[in-house]
Design a protein around this motif. Structure first.
Motif, PDB file in Angstrom:
ATOM      1  N   VAL A 189      53.159  42.616  27.488  1.00 43.97           N
ATOM      2  CA  VAL A 189      53.405  41.902  28.739  1.00 43.97           C
ATOM      3  C   VAL A 189      52.059  41.600  29.393  1.00 43.97           C
ATOM      4  CG1 VAL A 189      55.657  42.963  29.130  1.00 43.97           C
ATOM      5  CG2 VAL A 189      53.614  44.016  30.125  1.00 43.97           C
ATOM      6  N   GLY A 190      52.089  40.670  30.332  1.00 45.89           N
ATOM      7  CA  GLY A 190      50.872  40.369  31.082  1.00 45.89           C
ATOM      8  C   GLY A 190      50.699  41.346  32.233  1.00 45.89           C
ATOM      9  N   HIS A 191      49.474  41.470  32.679  1.00 41.74           N
ATOM     10  CA  HIS A 191      49.176  42.326  33.822  1.00 41.74           C
ATOM     11  C   HIS A 191      48.558  41.472  34.926  1.00 41.74           C
ATOM     12  CE1 HIS A 191      50.237  45.747  31.454  1.00 41.74           C
ATOM     13  NE2 HIS A 191      49.467  45.293  30.476  1.00 41.74           N
ATOM     14  N   PRO A 192      48.679  41.891  36.173  1.00 41.54           N
ATOM     15  CA  PRO A 192      48.105  41.103  37.270  1.00 41.54           C
ATOM     16  C   PRO A 192      46.628  40.764  37.032  1.00 41.54           C
ATOM     17  CG  PRO A 192      49.542  42.788  38.163  1.00 41.54           C
ATOM     18  CD  PRO A 192      49.479  43.038  36.671  1.00 41.54           C
ATOM     19  N   THR A 193      45.900  41.656  36.353  1.00 42.94           N
ATOM     20  CA  THR A 193      44.473  41.385  36.098  1.00 42.94           C
ATOM     21  C   THR A 193      44.280  40.176  35.171  1.00 42.94           C
ATOM     22  OG1 THR A 193      44.607  43.090  34.401  1.00 42.94           O
ATOM     23  CG2 THR A 193      43.613  43.740  36.495  1.00 42.94           C
ATOM     24  N   ASP A 194      45.272  39.898  34.290  1.00 44.68           N
ATOM     25  CA  ASP A 194      45.164  38.706  33.428  1.00 44.68           C
ATOM     26  C   ASP A 194      45.136  37.433  34.284  1.00 44.68           C
ATOM     27  OD1 ASP A 194      45.319  39.932  30.774  1.00 44.68           O
ATOM     28  OD2 ASP A 194      47.407  40.394  31.251  1.00 44.68           O
ATOM     29  N   ILE A 195      45.939  37.429  35.322  1.00 47.93           N
ATOM     30  CA  ILE A 195      46.010  36.235  36.179  1.00 47.93           C
ATOM     31  C   ILE A 195      44.807  36.208  37.132  1.00 47.93           C
ATOM     32  CG2 ILE A 195      47.464  34.937  37.792  1.00 47.93           C
ATOM     33  CD1 ILE A 195      48.523  35.313  34.833  1.00 47.93           C
ATOM     34  N   ALA A 196      44.392  37.381  37.574  1.00 45.51           N
ATOM     35  CA  ALA A 196      43.209  37.451  38.450  1.00 45.51           C
ATOM     36  C   ALA A 196      41.986  36.874  37.738  1.00 45.51           C
ATOM     37  CB  ALA A 196      42.959  38.909  38.849  1.00 45.51           C
ATOM     38  N   ALA A 197      41.830  37.210  36.459  1.00 42.84           N
ATOM     39  CA  ALA A 197      40.675  36.713  35.694  1.00 42.84           C
ATOM     40  C   ALA A 197      40.745  35.191  35.553  1.00 42.84           C
ATOM     41  CB  ALA A 197      40.652  37.368  34.315  1.00 42.84           C
ATOM     42  N   THR A 198      41.947  34.669  35.356  1.00 47.05           N
ATOM     43  CA  THR A 198      42.118  33.217  35.216  1.00 47.05           C
ATOM     44  C   THR A 198      41.813  32.513  36.542  1.00 47.05           C
ATOM     45  OG1 THR A 198      43.905  33.742  33.684  1.00 47.05           O
ATOM     46  CG2 THR A 198      43.689  31.445  34.351  1.00 47.05           C
ATOM     47  N   ALA A 199      42.285  33.113  37.626  1.00 50.81           N
ATOM     48  CA  ALA A 199      42.029  32.520  38.952  1.00 50.81           C
ATOM     49  C   ALA A 199      40.522  32.494  39.224  1.00 50.81           C
ATOM     50  CB  ALA A 199      42.758  33.314  40.031  1.00 50.81           C
ATOM     51  N   ALA A 200      39.830  33.574  38.873  1.00 47.20           N
ATOM     52  CA  ALA A 200      38.379  33.621  39.107  1.00 47.20           C
ATOM     53  C   ALA A 200      37.675  32.564  38.260  1.00 47.20           C
ATOM     54  CB  ALA A 200      37.847  35.020  38.799  1.00 47.20           C
ATOM     55  N   THR A 228      47.228  34.055  49.474  1.00 45.06           N
ATOM     56  CA  THR A 228      48.517  34.331  50.120  1.00 45.06           C
ATOM     57  C   THR A 228      49.333  35.297  49.256  1.00 45.06           C
ATOM     58  OG1 THR A 228      49.653  32.449  49.073  1.00 45.06           O
ATOM     59  CG2 THR A 228      48.512  32.024  51.166  1.00 45.06           C
ATOM     60  N   GLY A 229      50.172  36.080  49.930  1.00 44.57           N
ATOM     61  CA  GLY A 229      50.992  37.056  49.206  1.00 44.57           C
ATOM     62  C   GLY A 229      50.129  38.085  48.486  1.00 44.57           C
ATOM     63  N   ALA A 230      49.027  38.472  49.128  1.00 48.28           N
ATOM     64  CA  ALA A 230      48.029  39.308  48.436  1.00 48.28           C
ATOM     65  C   ALA A 230      48.126  40.791  48.777  1.00 48.28           C
ATOM     66  CB  ALA A 230      46.617  38.792  48.731  1.00 48.28           C
ATOM     67  N   ALA A 231      49.201  41.198  49.458  1.00 44.48           N
ATOM     68  CA  ALA A 231      49.319  42.626  49.776  1.00 44.48           C
ATOM     69  C   ALA A 231      49.646  43.448  48.529  1.00 44.48           C
ATOM     70  CB  ALA A 231      50.381  42.835  50.851  1.00 44.48           C
ATOM     71  N   ARG A 232      50.156  42.772  47.493  1.00 44.78           N
ATOM     72  CA  ARG A 232      50.504  43.516  46.264  1.00 44.78           C
ATOM     73  C   ARG A 232      50.500  42.557  45.068  1.00 44.78           C
ATOM     74  NH1 ARG A 232      56.711  43.538  47.869  1.00 44.78           N
ATOM     75  NH2 ARG A 232      57.394  41.894  46.454  1.00 44.78           N
ATOM     76  N   GLY A 233      50.808  43.098  43.897  1.00 42.30           N
ATOM     77  CA  GLY A 233      51.036  42.280  42.706  1.00 42.30           C
ATOM     78  C   GLY A 233      49.828  41.452  42.283  1.00 42.30           C
ATOM     79  N   ILE A 234      50.122  40.252  41.819  1.00 40.88           N
ATOM     80  CA  ILE A 234      49.085  39.357  41.299  1.00 40.88           C
ATOM     81  C   ILE A 234      48.066  39.018  42.395  1.00 40.88           C
ATOM     82  CG2 ILE A 234      48.688  36.997  40.473  1.00 40.88           C
ATOM     83  CD1 ILE A 234      51.449  37.235  39.004  1.00 40.88           C
ATOM     84  N   GLY A 235      48.554  38.772  43.595  1.00 37.66           N
ATOM     85  CA  GLY A 235      47.649  38.404  44.696  1.00 37.66           C
ATOM     86  C   GLY A 235      46.650  39.502  44.993  1.00 37.66           C
ATOM     87  N   PHE A 236      47.117  40.745  44.988  1.00 38.31           N
ATOM     88  CA  PHE A 236      46.197  41.861  45.266  1.00 38.31           C
ATOM     89  C   PHE A 236      45.185  42.017  44.132  1.00 38.31           C
ATOM     90  CE2 PHE A 236      44.950  46.376  45.249  1.00 38.31           C
ATOM     91  CZ  PHE A 236      44.240  46.367  46.439  1.00 38.31           C
ATOM     92  N   ALA A 237      45.649  41.870  42.898  1.00 37.49           N
ATOM     93  CA  ALA A 237      44.711  41.983  41.762  1.00 37.49           C
ATOM     94  C   ALA A 237      43.644  40.889  41.856  1.00 37.49           C
ATOM     95  CB  ALA A 237      45.467  41.858  40.442  1.00 37.49           C
TER      96      ALA A 237
END
Ligand code: NAP
Length: 255
Positions: free
Chosen positions: A220-231, A12-21
C-alpha cells in the motif's frame, strides 16, 4: 540549504494523514508551513509538531475550505504571519460513499463542495499573491477514483473535476510563473482508508493486504509517498511541468 528555505507553504486538511506528512516534508526541507484544517486546535497541534529548520515558522489555522470568508481570512493570516505565500497544496478531503440509488443530495454536495469548491476558493485566494510576485506552485489532490470507483460517484466526479481544474489553472496562470499540477494517489494508508475498511466490514489489516495485492509494487502507499511527490512538483526542478496529473499508485492503474 533546504530546497524550500524562505518559502511559505500552505496545506489544507493538514492536521493528519497525507496533509500532515506533506507538512513534515516541506518543514524538513526548510519551509515555513501553514497547517489549515477544520479544527483550529488540531491544526495548531499539528503545526507545533513540525520539524522546522532554523528561521522557519509554522502556524495552525482553523478554516472550512468550503467557506469563502474562512478561506480569505486564512490566506490573509498566512501572508501576515508567515510573511508571504509560495506553495498551496489543496489536500482537504472527505468521502461519503454510497451506491447511486442510496446517495443523498447531501452526500453529493458535501464531497463536491470540499474537494472542488475548496480547491477553487483556496486557489483563487492564493493566486492574488502568486500573480503579483510572478511565482507560485499549486498542487491539487486528485485520486485514482477519478477513473471510476463503485460507490464513489460523488468522489470520482470531484476528483476528475480536480484534473480539469488543474489543467485550466495551468493555462491561465502559467504566464505569471505559476505551476499547477495534481497528484492522483492510489490506496494510501490513512484514517480515510481505515474508515473505508470499516464500511466494507474488513479489518484495517485485511483491507491493506487485499489492496497491496492489487498493484505491481505489492504494497500500500504511505502518506510519505505523496508528500515526496508534492515536494517534487512544488520544487523548482519541476518548473517545466504544469497541467499534469501524476498517478502515484504502485502501478495499480497500469496493471
Ligand atoms: P484524512 O486522513 O481523512 O484527512 C483529511 C483532512 O482534511 C482531515 O484533517 C479533515 O479534517 C480535513 N478536512 C475535511 N474537510 C475539510 C474542510 N471542509 N476544510 C478544511 N479541512 C477539511 O484524508 P487523507 O487520506 O489524508 O486524504 C488527503 C487527500 O488525499 C484528500 O483530498 C483525499 O481525497 C486524497 N486521497 C487520499 C487517498 C487515500 O488513499 N488516503 C487516495 C487518493 C486521494 P477533520 O478531521 O476535522 O474532518
Amino acid at each position: 540549504m533546504g530546497r524550500f528555505e524562505g518559502r511559505v507553504v500552505t496545506i489544507t486538511g493538514a492536521a493528519r494523514g497525507i496533509g500532515f506528512a506533506a507538512a513534515e516534508r516541506f518543514a524538513t526541507e526548510g519551509a515555513s508551513v501553514a497547517v489549515i484544517d477544520l479544527d483550529e486546535s488540531a491544526a495548531a497541534d499539528a503545526a507545533a509538531r513540525l520539524p522546522l529548520t532554523e528561521g522557519a515558522e509554522a502556524i495552525g489555522v482553523g478554516a472550512d475550505v468550503t467557506s469563502s470568508p474562512d478561506v480569505d481570512k486564512a490566506v490573509t493570516r498566512v501572508v501576515d504571519e508567515l510573511g508571504g505565500l509560495h506553495v498551496l497544496l489543496n489536500n482537504a478531503g472527505i468521502t461519503r460513499d454510497n451506491l447511486l440509488f442510496k446517495m443523498s443530495e447531501d452526500d453529493w454536495d458535501q464531497v463536491v463542495g470540499v474537494h472542488l469548491k475548496g480547491a477553487f476558493l483556496m486557489s483563487r485566494a492564493a493566486q492574488a499573491h502568486f500573480v503579483s510576485q510572478r511565482y507560485g506552485k499549486i498542487v491539487n489532490l486528485s485520486s485514482i477514483s477519478a477513473l471510476g470507483n463503485r460507490g464513489q460517484a460523488n468522489y470520482a466526479a470531484a476528483k476528475m473535476g480536480i484534473q480539469g481544474f488543474t489543467r485550466t489553472l495551468a493555462i491561465e496562470l502559467g504566464p505569471f510563473g505559476i505551476n499547477v499540477n495534481a497528484i492522483a494517489p492510489g490506496f494510501i494508508a490513512t484514517e480515510m482508508t481505515d474508515a473505508t475498511a470499516a464500511r466494507l466490514g474488513l479489518s484495517v489489516e485485511e483491507f491493506r493486504e487485499h489492496t497491496a495485492r492489487a498493484n505491481p509494487i505489492g504494497r500500500v502507499g504511505h502518506p510519505t509517498d505523496i508528500a515526496a511527490t508534492a515536494a517534487f512538483l512544488a520544487g523548482d526542478e519541476a518548473s517545466y511541468i504544469t497541467g499534469q496529473t501524476l498517478y502515484v499508485d504502485g502501478g495499480q492503474t497500469v496493471a
